[in-house]
Design an enzyme around this catalytic site. Sequence first.
Site, short mmCIF file in Angstrom:
data_model
loop_
_atom_site.label_atom_id
_atom_site.label_comp_id
_atom_site.label_asym_id
_atom_site.label_seq_id
_atom_site.Cartn_x
_atom_site.Cartn_y
_atom_site.Cartn_z
N GLU A 79 0.80 -1.20 0.10
CA GLU A 79 0.00 -0.11 -0.04
C GLU A 79 0.79 1.15 -0.09
O GLU A 79 0.60 2.26 -0.45
CB GLU A 79 -1.04 0.05 1.08
N TRP A 134 2.17 1.63 -3.55
CA TRP A 134 1.19 2.33 -4.44
C TRP A 134 1.13 3.59 -4.44
O TRP A 134 1.20 4.53 -5.28
CB TRP A 134 -0.14 1.95 -4.00
N TRP A 177 -20.60 9.77 -21.35
CA TRP A 177 -21.25 9.75 -19.96
C TRP A 177 -22.61 10.16 -20.00
O TRP A 177 -22.97 11.15 -20.76
CB TRP A 177 -20.04 10.50 -19.00
N ASN A 204 -10.93 2.01 2.54
CA ASN A 204 -10.48 1.83 1.06
C ASN A 204 -11.35 0.71 0.03
O ASN A 204 -11.76 0.87 -0.94
CB ASN A 204 -9.22 1.28 0.93
N TRP A 260 -15.78 9.91 -14.29
CA TRP A 260 -14.97 9.72 -12.99
C TRP A 260 -14.47 11.04 -12.42
O TRP A 260 -14.18 11.03 -11.27
CB TRP A 260 -13.94 8.72 -13.41
N TRP A 306 -9.53 6.66 -8.88
CA TRP A 306 -10.78 6.97 -9.79
C TRP A 306 -10.62 6.28 -11.32
O TRP A 306 -11.36 5.85 -11.89
CB TRP A 306 -11.21 8.56 -9.71
#
Length: 437
Positions: free
Chosen positions: A259, A262, A291, A326, A344, A367
């Site tokens: 993590e 990341w 969208w 998360n 998004w 996202w």
Amino acid sequence: MKPSINIIWFRRDLRLKDNAALYHALKLGEPVLPIFIFDTSILAQLQDRSDKRVAFIHAAITEMQTELVAMGSSMQVFHGKPLEVFTELVSTYTVQTVFSNHDYEPYAQERDAAVADLLSANGIGFKTFKDQVIFEKDEVTKDDGKPYTVFTPYSRKWKAKLTPDYLKAYPTEKYFANFYKLSPFAIPSLASMNFEEVETVFPSKQLNEEIVRKYSQNRDFPALENGTSKMGVHLRFGTVSIRSLATIAAGLNETYLNELIWRDFYQMILWHFPKVGKGHAFKAEYEKIKWRNNEEEFKKWCEGKTGYPIVDAGMRELNATGFMHNRVRMIVASFLTKHLLIDWRWGEAYFANKLLDFDLSANNGGWQWAASSGCDAAPYFRVFNPYLQTEKFDKELKYIKKWVPEFQAFGYPQPMVVHEVARKRVLETYAAALKPS
């Protein structure tokens, strides 16, 4: 005659211990003046006068000030634009060098370049250092020198490159005597900056090692009070050192270490592909998606009134606390982009406004992962089923009952869209947009 000093400019590194730029400033032996700027360019974009992040920063600055005053020094805290602040500082002091730590975001890059120009015009140096990540920029690349865009090979190279030297703390305490000695400056109050006090109890800075040890088996269950470490806000504002957390994680739990990797990965992506921080899809072809962007549906999502309890619980937790688990972040992001076919960028902006631990690179990465438009993203045909996610990660409905106590009551809304219908619609929409022309 103006006092001769060096300056340490704190930004997202709000601590005196194990701070790279502060170490390099102090060890020179010249007097060091600590400063912080409540940047009005950033504050003006915040929509909520009771923004918890401003209160968090204010509390962190106040804590640092207490430590500095005990040493006979003081932080000088400003409320204004950085260029104007440095113009004032240059007229007040004979500044030799300004020290700071790297910030990789587009606005920060522009701000630092402008400040560097101003300082250079006055014969003043501006030195910046790596501090908020373990590896940055080009430190972890493919063998041909190109940046990774897939996490797993990046993480393997990251771990292979890691040596104890990269985790070594900067011993700033050895040089605390070199802080500039002066009477304490007053810190601007939240009210004077047009912000309100908040009653939030912020997460502890002390990492609970038992949480790290059990992180692999507990991290996906939002009802668990201690399933995750809540260190995000401290990493975001640098109230804890990434080196100290990575040292603990490396010895206790590889999943937790991943993590942290990341974070490095997304900061590296933002550095190499700054377009993602400026509203562009990492994969350009995903700009073609049509969208629906229904504002009424977006409002229901924001308020936690979608009729899907796990989605509503996440949004209500976020709105009430500034935190969202998360696993639930992935569920609500998938729901917005795939079930509702809402851009998004709308969700990214909402999270940016609400999350206590908001970090541009990680928020954007998350996202775009959910929307399948990012690097190393979920394939577009992956559409989270909120019911299955609930069954797997909140089977006893404890998390849902906490945030949506009325979910079984008569007044609770019907699901705003049927999962199977929404899944079919999004797959057709994506396929149409992505088909070769």
